[in-house]
Design a protein around this motif. Structure first.
Motif, PDB file in Angstrom:
ATOM      1  N   LEU A  92       0.852  -1.187   0.000  1.00 43.88           N
ATOM      2  CA  LEU A  92       0.000   0.000   0.000  1.00 43.88           C
ATOM      3  C   LEU A  92       0.886   1.234   0.000  1.00 43.88           C
ATOM      4  CD1 LEU A  92      -2.248  -1.267   2.886  1.00 43.88           C
ATOM      5  CD2 LEU A  92      -3.012  -1.044   0.516  1.00 43.88           C
ATOM      6  N   ASN A  93       0.476   2.259  -0.724  1.00 41.49           N
ATOM      7  CA  ASN A  93       1.193   3.526  -0.661  1.00 41.49           C
ATOM      8  C   ASN A  93       0.608   4.441   0.397  1.00 41.49           C
ATOM      9  OD1 ASN A  93       3.086   3.026  -2.641  1.00 41.49           O
ATOM     10  ND2 ASN A  93       1.845   3.897  -4.272  1.00 41.49           N
ATOM     11  N   LYS A  94      -0.698   4.497   0.470  1.00 44.06           N
ATOM     12  CA  LYS A  94      -1.366   5.454   1.337  1.00 44.06           C
ATOM     13  C   LYS A  94      -2.733   4.899   1.705  1.00 44.06           C
ATOM     14  CE  LYS A  94      -2.928  10.256   1.187  1.00 44.06           C
ATOM     15  NZ  LYS A  94      -3.000  11.459   0.349  1.00 44.06           N
ATOM     16  N   VAL A  95      -3.091   5.012   2.968  1.00 40.84           N
ATOM     17  CA  VAL A  95      -4.405   4.577   3.434  1.00 40.84           C
ATOM     18  C   VAL A  95      -4.956   5.650   4.360  1.00 40.84           C
ATOM     19  CG1 VAL A  95      -5.703   2.844   4.750  1.00 40.84           C
ATOM     20  CG2 VAL A  95      -3.738   2.142   3.371  1.00 40.84           C
ATOM     21  N   ARG A  96      -6.222   5.989   4.156  1.00 42.71           N
ATOM     22  CA  ARG A  96      -6.907   6.936   5.035  1.00 42.71           C
ATOM     23  C   ARG A  96      -8.265   6.360   5.401  1.00 42.71           C
ATOM     24  NH1 ARG A  96      -2.514   8.352   5.224  1.00 42.71           N
ATOM     25  NH2 ARG A  96      -1.603  10.376   4.789  1.00 42.71           N
ATOM     26  N   PHE A  97      -8.618   6.457   6.673  1.00 44.71           N
ATOM     27  CA  PHE A  97      -9.933   6.046   7.163  1.00 44.71           C
ATOM     28  C   PHE A  97     -10.731   7.318   7.423  1.00 44.71           C
ATOM     29  CE2 PHE A  97      -6.954   2.703   8.534  1.00 44.71           C
ATOM     30  CZ  PHE A  97      -7.505   1.626   7.858  1.00 44.71           C
ATOM     31  N   HIS A  98     -11.701   7.590   6.575  1.00 43.42           N
ATOM     32  CA  HIS A  98     -12.445   8.844   6.649  1.00 43.42           C
ATOM     33  C   HIS A  98     -13.694   8.763   7.508  1.00 43.42           C
ATOM     34  CE1 HIS A  98      -9.961  10.819   3.646  1.00 43.42           C
ATOM     35  NE2 HIS A  98     -10.017   9.716   2.934  1.00 43.42           N
ATOM     36  N   THR A  99     -14.430   7.657   7.427  1.00 45.57           N
ATOM     37  CA  THR A  99     -15.711   7.529   8.120  1.00 45.57           C
ATOM     38  C   THR A  99     -15.804   6.135   8.736  1.00 45.57           C
ATOM     39  OG1 THR A  99     -16.723   8.971   6.455  1.00 45.57           O
ATOM     40  CG2 THR A  99     -18.219   7.693   7.823  1.00 45.57           C
ATOM     41  N   PRO A 100     -16.147   6.035  10.018  1.00 49.97           N
ATOM     42  CA  PRO A 100     -16.299   4.710  10.628  1.00 49.97           C
ATOM     43  C   PRO A 100     -17.456   3.939   9.989  1.00 49.97           C
ATOM     44  CG  PRO A 100     -16.223   6.431  12.300  1.00 49.97           C
ATOM     45  CD  PRO A 100     -16.362   7.120  10.986  1.00 49.97           C
ATOM     46  N   VAL A 101     -17.301   2.633   9.922  1.00 57.70           N
ATOM     47  CA  VAL A 101     -18.334   1.752   9.388  1.00 57.70           C
ATOM     48  C   VAL A 101     -19.078   1.146  10.567  1.00 57.70           C
ATOM     49  CG1 VAL A 101     -18.816  -0.306   8.005  1.00 57.70           C
ATOM     50  CG2 VAL A 101     -16.943   1.238   7.349  1.00 57.70           C
ATOM     51  N   THR A 102     -20.311   1.572  10.770  1.00 57.74           N
ATOM     52  CA  THR A 102     -21.101   1.008  11.863  1.00 57.74           C
ATOM     53  C   THR A 102     -21.593  -0.384  11.459  1.00 57.74           C
ATOM     54  OG1 THR A 102     -23.071   2.141  11.035  1.00 57.74           O
ATOM     55  CG2 THR A 102     -21.847   3.236  12.787  1.00 57.74           C
ATOM     56  N   VAL A 103     -21.687  -1.243  12.451  1.00 61.19           N
ATOM     57  CA  VAL A 103     -22.203  -2.592  12.215  1.00 61.19           C
ATOM     58  C   VAL A 103     -23.625  -2.461  11.674  1.00 61.19           C
ATOM     59  CG1 VAL A 103     -22.937  -4.721  13.351  1.00 61.19           C
ATOM     60  CG2 VAL A 103     -20.698  -3.730  13.861  1.00 61.19           C
ATOM     61  N   GLY A 104     -23.913  -3.225  10.646  1.00 57.77           N
ATOM     62  CA  GLY A 104     -25.209  -3.162   9.972  1.00 57.77           C
ATOM     63  C   GLY A 104     -25.177  -2.313   8.715  1.00 57.77           C
ATOM     64  N   SER A 105     -24.107  -1.520   8.549  1.00 58.99           N
ATOM     65  CA  SER A 105     -23.948  -0.731   7.329  1.00 58.99           C
ATOM     66  C   SER A 105     -23.579  -1.635   6.170  1.00 58.99           C
ATOM     67  CB  SER A 105     -22.822   0.304   7.486  1.00 58.99           C
ATOM     68  OG  SER A 105     -23.130   1.243   8.461  1.00 58.99           O
ATOM     69  N   LYS A 106     -23.792  -1.122   4.954  1.00 59.90           N
ATOM     70  CA  LYS A 106     -23.372  -1.825   3.753  1.00 59.90           C
ATOM     71  C   LYS A 106     -22.242  -1.042   3.108  1.00 59.90           C
ATOM     72  CE  LYS A 106     -27.712  -4.097   2.765  1.00 59.90           C
ATOM     73  NZ  LYS A 106     -28.791  -4.275   1.782  1.00 59.90           N
ATOM     74  N   VAL A 107     -21.228  -1.784   2.644  1.00 62.62           N
ATOM     75  CA  VAL A 107     -20.077  -1.173   1.982  1.00 62.62           C
ATOM     76  C   VAL A 107     -19.884  -1.791   0.607  1.00 62.62           C
ATOM     77  CG1 VAL A 107     -18.901  -0.626   4.160  1.00 62.62           C
ATOM     78  CG2 VAL A 107     -18.397  -2.783   2.993  1.00 62.62           C
ATOM     79  N   ARG A 108     -19.229  -1.031  -0.260  1.00 59.68           N
ATOM     80  CA  ARG A 108     -18.792  -1.532  -1.559  1.00 59.68           C
ATOM     81  C   ARG A 108     -17.518  -0.792  -1.925  1.00 59.68           C
ATOM     82  NH1 ARG A 108     -22.781   1.063  -6.198  1.00 59.68           N
ATOM     83  NH2 ARG A 108     -22.027   3.210  -5.993  1.00 59.68           N
ATOM     84  N   ALA A 109     -16.827  -1.310  -2.934  1.00 60.34           N
ATOM     85  CA  ALA A 109     -15.581  -0.683  -3.372  1.00 60.34           C
ATOM     86  C   ALA A 109     -15.736  -0.131  -4.782  1.00 60.34           C
ATOM     87  CB  ALA A 109     -14.440  -1.697  -3.360  1.00 60.34           C
ATOM     88  N   THR A 110     -15.014   0.955  -5.043  1.00 61.78           N
ATOM     89  CA  THR A 110     -14.800   1.441  -6.400  1.00 61.78           C
ATOM     90  C   THR A 110     -13.297   1.470  -6.603  1.00 61.78           C
ATOM     91  OG1 THR A 110     -14.763   3.763  -5.735  1.00 61.78           O
ATOM     92  CG2 THR A 110     -16.878   2.862  -6.426  1.00 61.78           C
ATOM     93  N   ALA A 111     -12.868   1.305  -7.854  1.00 58.17           N
ATOM     94  CA  ALA A 111     -11.435   1.242  -8.134  1.00 58.17           C
ATOM     95  C   ALA A 111     -11.097   2.062  -9.373  1.00 58.17           C
ATOM     96  CB  ALA A 111     -10.998  -0.207  -8.345  1.00 58.17           C
ATOM     97  N   VAL A 112      -9.975   2.771  -9.279  1.00 58.97           N
ATOM     98  CA  VAL A 112      -9.428   3.535 -10.401  1.00 58.97           C
ATOM     99  C   VAL A 112      -7.990   3.085 -10.587  1.00 58.97           C
ATOM    100  CG1 VAL A 112      -8.784   5.834 -11.234  1.00 58.97           C
ATOM    101  CG2 VAL A 112     -10.902   5.531  -9.922  1.00 58.97           C
ATOM    102  N   LEU A 113      -7.642   2.672 -11.810  1.00 61.47           N
ATOM    103  CA  LEU A 113      -6.259   2.303 -12.105  1.00 61.47           C
ATOM    104  C   LEU A 113      -5.445   3.578 -12.259  1.00 61.47           C
ATOM    105  CD1 LEU A 113      -4.118   0.171 -12.763  1.00 61.47           C
ATOM    106  CD2 LEU A 113      -4.852   0.325 -15.162  1.00 61.47           C
TER     107      LEU A 113
END
Length: 152
Positions: A92-113
């Motif tokens: 990894l080059n850089k990681v930032r955690f911007h918003t906590p994920v509360t239990v019960g939330s739904k997440v997905r990923a987007t990716a840019v090359l």
């Protein structure tokens, strides 16, 4: 899911949003299992009753590193590259955690090359992966993910 015929076609997608994964609900069971695996049993993750009354988030939240660990499982839903003999995580080059994920939330990923360049062991790819939270403006996590690709 987006399919690339080979690494050349993948390289041509540099700068593009490659797509997004399916939504995944974060469960208390996942959080508890991650706590067991890592030894991080902080109450904000594993004590729903206390978190409901004392946490500023109104309940338990996923570990930041649990959120980060979901990157691979979500990226494989976004794209595939044919004619590969190997793909390995390189870091990894850089990681930032911007918003906590509360239990019960739904997440997905987007990716840019961001980049795909030659290296002695193959092609080194850099992707910006954002873990989004359904209904939230800011992502949970944004990471520059490195992967080493080898083709046939």
């Amino acid at each position: 899911m987006r399919t690339f015929a080979d690494l050349g076609e993948f390289a041509a997608a540099t700068g593009e949003n490659l797509g997004h994964s399916e939504w995944q609900e974060i469960t208390q069971e996942q959080v508890n299992q991650f706590a067991e695996a890592t030894g991080d049993h902080q109450w904000i993750h594993v004590d729903p009753e206390r978190a409901a009354t004392e946490s500023p988030f109104g309940g338990t939240i996923a570990h930041g590193y649990l959120t980060l660990s979901l990157v691979t499982a979500h990226v494989v839903q976004i794209f595939t590259i044919e004619k590969l003999t190997m793909v390995v995580n390189f870091g990894l080059n850089k990681v930032r955690f911007h918003t906590p994920v509360t239990v019960g939330s739904k997440v997905r990923a987007t990716a840019v090359l961001l980049d795909l360049k030659n290296s002695p062991a193959g092609k080194l790819g850099t992707m910006k992966v954002s873990i989004e939270i359904e209904g939230q403006r800011r992502p949970a996590c944004v990471a520059e993910v490195l992967a080493l690709y080898r083709d046939s």
